[in-house]
Design a protein around this motif. Sequence first.
Motif, mmCIF file in Angstrom:
data_model
loop_
_atom_site.group_PDB
_atom_site.id
_atom_site.type_symbol
_atom_site.label_atom_id
_atom_site.label_comp_id
_atom_site.label_asym_id
_atom_site.label_seq_id
_atom_site.Cartn_x
_atom_site.Cartn_y
_atom_site.Cartn_z
ATOM 1 N N SER A 1 0.862 -1.166 0.000
ATOM 2 C CA SER A 1 0.000 0.000 0.000
ATOM 3 C C SER A 1 0.905 1.225 0.000
ATOM 4 O O SER A 1 2.105 1.120 0.258
ATOM 5 N N TRP B 1 -1.737 6.924 0.666
ATOM 6 C CA TRP B 1 -2.772 7.388 -0.260
ATOM 7 C C TRP B 1 -3.032 8.881 -0.087
ATOM 8 O O TRP B 1 -3.095 9.621 -1.072
ATOM 9 N N CYS C 1 -3.668 2.591 -7.785
ATOM 10 C CA CYS C 1 -4.815 2.002 -7.097
ATOM 11 C C CYS C 1 -5.337 0.791 -7.876
ATOM 12 O O CYS C 1 -5.627 -0.261 -7.295
ATOM 13 N N PHE D 1 -2.744 -1.969 -7.510
ATOM 14 C CA PHE D 1 -2.839 -2.503 -6.152
ATOM 15 C C PHE D 1 -4.016 -3.463 -6.039
ATOM 16 O O PHE D 1 -3.886 -4.572 -5.511
#
Length: 129
Positions: A9, A12, A61, A64
């Motif tokens: 991750s 963000w 994103c 991911f």
Amino acid sequence: MVLRLRIPSIDWAGRGARCVRHARPSEKEDPWFDTSQYDEVLGVCNGSDIYEGPCPVRDYCLRFACVNNESAGVWGGMLPHDRHKLRQEAKADGIPLKEVEWEWHPPTEPDAPEEEILAAAADEEDDQP
């Protein structure tokens, strides 16, 4: 989603992800996983009257979500069935998921109910190393 992330991750919020500022999940609802709110959150990801252009982290994103088999909700500006189709195409081509150049495309209408798509994605996860 996998139990151990295949790719990490990121920060963000620090990278300007719109989802972080737009609609916070609560105990009662999470707009990113509520099919009745998909149109609104797709606008946040992909651009709308409020947002010009796509979210600055949309590509990561999407990567991911596809690599880590996020089978539900809006990720990378795409719906579950569209991401599932991308994963199936990569699997058919024999390309390791981490090496795929995940390419965004506009959302489409699902061919099956979301429950069936989620079940298929779960089965697919069992086949991955």
